[in-house]
Design a protein around this motif. Structure first.
Motif, mmCIF file in Angstrom:
data_model
loop_
_atom_site.group_PDB
_atom_site.id
_atom_site.type_symbol
_atom_site.label_atom_id
_atom_site.label_comp_id
_atom_site.label_asym_id
_atom_site.label_seq_id
_atom_site.Cartn_x
_atom_site.Cartn_y
_atom_site.Cartn_z
ATOM 1 N N LEU A 79 28.047 27.416 -5.073
ATOM 2 C CA LEU A 79 27.647 26.000 -5.002
ATOM 3 C C LEU A 79 28.580 25.214 -4.063
ATOM 4 O O LEU A 79 28.124 24.457 -3.191
ATOM 5 C CB LEU A 79 27.663 25.397 -6.415
ATOM 6 C CG LEU A 79 27.269 23.936 -6.545
ATOM 7 C CD1 LEU A 79 25.842 23.701 -6.054
ATOM 8 C CD2 LEU A 79 27.383 23.473 -8.003
ATOM 9 N N ILE A 80 29.883 25.414 -4.241
ATOM 10 C CA ILE A 80 30.864 24.732 -3.383
ATOM 11 C C ILE A 80 30.615 25.100 -1.924
ATOM 12 O O ILE A 80 30.582 24.238 -1.036
ATOM 13 C CB ILE A 80 32.311 25.116 -3.808
ATOM 14 C CG1 ILE A 80 32.674 24.406 -5.113
ATOM 15 C CG2 ILE A 80 33.322 24.798 -2.709
ATOM 16 C CD1 ILE A 80 34.025 24.767 -5.677
ATOM 17 N N LEU B 249 30.686 21.302 -0.762
ATOM 18 C CA LEU B 249 31.348 20.347 -1.653
ATOM 19 C C LEU B 249 32.866 20.515 -1.611
ATOM 20 O O LEU B 249 33.362 21.635 -1.476
ATOM 21 C CB LEU B 249 30.922 20.591 -3.110
ATOM 22 C CG LEU B 249 29.467 20.376 -3.499
ATOM 23 C CD1 LEU B 249 29.255 20.747 -4.964
ATOM 24 C CD2 LEU B 249 29.085 18.918 -3.260
ATOM 25 N N HIS B 250 33.566 19.411 -1.735
ATOM 26 C CA HIS B 250 35.004 19.508 -2.032
ATOM 27 C C HIS B 250 35.088 19.881 -3.518
ATOM 28 O O HIS B 250 34.278 19.398 -4.323
ATOM 29 C CB HIS B 250 35.678 18.162 -1.767
ATOM 30 C CG HIS B 250 37.181 18.243 -1.892
ATOM 31 N ND1 HIS B 250 37.808 18.239 -3.110
ATOM 32 C CD2 HIS B 250 38.149 18.366 -0.951
ATOM 33 C CE1 HIS B 250 39.119 18.348 -2.916
ATOM 34 N NE2 HIS B 250 39.349 18.429 -1.619
ATOM 35 N N PRO B 251 36.065 20.744 -3.923
ATOM 36 C CA PRO B 251 36.144 21.108 -5.345
ATOM 37 C C PRO B 251 36.191 19.901 -6.278
ATOM 38 O O PRO B 251 35.619 19.935 -7.379
ATOM 39 C CB PRO B 251 37.444 21.916 -5.428
ATOM 40 C CG PRO B 251 37.674 22.425 -4.055
ATOM 41 C CD PRO B 251 37.041 21.453 -3.102
ATOM 42 N N MET C 236 31.233 15.977 -10.772
ATOM 43 C CA MET C 236 29.813 16.110 -11.132
ATOM 44 C C MET C 236 29.663 16.592 -12.571
ATOM 45 O O MET C 236 28.707 16.255 -13.272
ATOM 46 C CB MET C 236 29.131 17.155 -10.216
ATOM 47 C CG MET C 236 28.586 16.626 -8.907
ATOM 48 S SD MET C 236 28.340 17.972 -7.687
ATOM 49 C CE MET C 236 27.040 18.917 -8.443
ATOM 50 N N VAL C 237 30.620 17.441 -13.023
ATOM 51 C CA VAL C 237 30.485 18.090 -14.331
ATOM 52 C C VAL C 237 31.122 17.256 -15.462
ATOM 53 O O VAL C 237 30.811 17.457 -16.641
ATOM 54 C CB VAL C 237 31.123 19.519 -14.294
ATOM 55 C CG1 VAL C 237 30.870 20.282 -15.579
ATOM 56 C CG2 VAL C 237 30.566 20.321 -13.129
#
Ligand SMILES: NC(=O)c1ccc[n+]([C@@H]2O[C@H](COP(=O)([O-])OP(=O)(O)OC[C@H]3O[C@@H](n4cnc5c(N)ncnc54)[C@H](OP(=O)(O)O)[C@@H]3O)[C@@H](O)[C@H]2O)c1
Length: 281
Positions: A228-229, A234-236, A242-243
């Protein structure tokens, strides 16, 4: 760039094209996909190891020529050096090093952690030298391979080395000054990731899941998060945010990880591994 198949068929006939000094875990991880994908014929490979029993076992296992004498390996256009760094000095005392090579400007590819190009060039003055840092996921063609070239390596040889490692994963060409850090992150990293998977799975068991399911979920979750990253760029920190909902489960877990210093522990692990790689050299 030649394909890996072209690389070896372009080289002459049935004589050995790839010599392997030290057919241990890493060399086997590199050799296996090349043989399995038929990118290399068995008669094109010759290897040497230290003990008679392992020579016999490996010869049987891979159906390639494996002996104790390094001379046939040294005289191939591609030489893979895959002994332990601590075994190099003893290996260099072997009388086979004084043989005259019939191959013009052969290529030596060393996977020895920390052993510098300058030292390899001194030890193998008739070869062009390359340092390669592969990692264990190469076993499943998901490897990361860092390459640094010596000054004598031609453009054609560069593309040949790159083609040789391509079936094993992604190849990165780096200045030698970055290779110890690459090793620490990409090649020692799988052990760090394994510890994370094991810890998460233990947590799953502690929270009530059966062991095998917990292990499976931990490995798949880590893989899915990494994909996904990577795929969405995405930046981690974006994934973390998001989570994490306000007052929710994830932020409670993250708070505990911060209290235990997970990020600092991972940073130190990579820095220590890079230091150790420099020491071994
Ligand atoms: N394993 C990894 O994940 C990894 C990752 C990146 C880089 N590397 C690098 O890969 C290299 C090899 O590691 P490894 O884990 O594959 O080691 P390994 O499994 O211990 O294999 C070493 C091999 O070298 C042979 N050997 C020892 N002394 C020799 C000599 N004098 N002449 C010929 N062969 C000799 C051994 O033969 P016997 O079996 O007969 O003793 C064995 O086949 C190391 O330099 C390491 O830094 C490993």
């Amino acid at each position: 760039m030649p394909s890996t198949a072209e690389l070896f068929t372009h080289l002459s006939g049935s004589s050995p094209q790839l010599g392997i000094i030290g057919l241990g875990q890493m060399a086997q991880a590199l050799l296996r996909p090349l043989l399995e994908q038929d990118l290399l014929k068995r008669e094109q490979v010759v290897a040497c190891v230290a003990n008679h029993a392992s020579a016999q076992n490996l010869q049987q296992k891979y159906q390639i020529e494996v002996g104790l004498d390094p001379a046939p390996c040294l005289n191939t256009p591609f030489l893979l050096l895959a002994i332990k760094p601590q075994q190099l000095e003893l290996f260099l005392q072997h009388p086979a090093h004084s043989i005259e090579l019939s191959t013009p400007q052969p290529l030596l590819i060393s996977v020895l952690a920390g052993v510098k190009l300058e030292r390899l060039q001194r030890a193998f003055p008739n070869h062009s030298v390359v340092r390669a840092v592969p990692n264990t996921p190469a076993l499943v063609q998901e490897g990361l391979i860092g390459l640094s070239y010596g000054a004598e390596v031609s453009d054609i040889q560069r593309s040949q080395v790159s083609a040789l490692f391509k079936p094993l994963g992604q190849v990165f060409e780096l200045p030698e000054s970055q290779l110890d850090a690459f090793l620490a992150l990409a090649a020692s990293g799988p052990a760090f990731a394994a510890l994370v998977v094991e810890g998460l799975a233990d947590g799953g068991v502690a929270a009530g899941l059966p062991r095998q399911l917990a292990l499976d979920l931990a490995a798949k979750m880590l893989k899915g998060s990494a994909v996904l990253i990577e795929k969405q760029g995405l930046h981690p920190a974006q994934l973390k945010d998001m989570v994490s909902s306000p007052g929710g489960t994830t932020i409670a877990g993250l708070r505990e990880l911060e209290r235990c210093g997970l990020r600092s522990a991972l940073m130190e692990a990579v820095v220590k591994a890079a230091e150790r790689s420099r020491q071994l050299g």
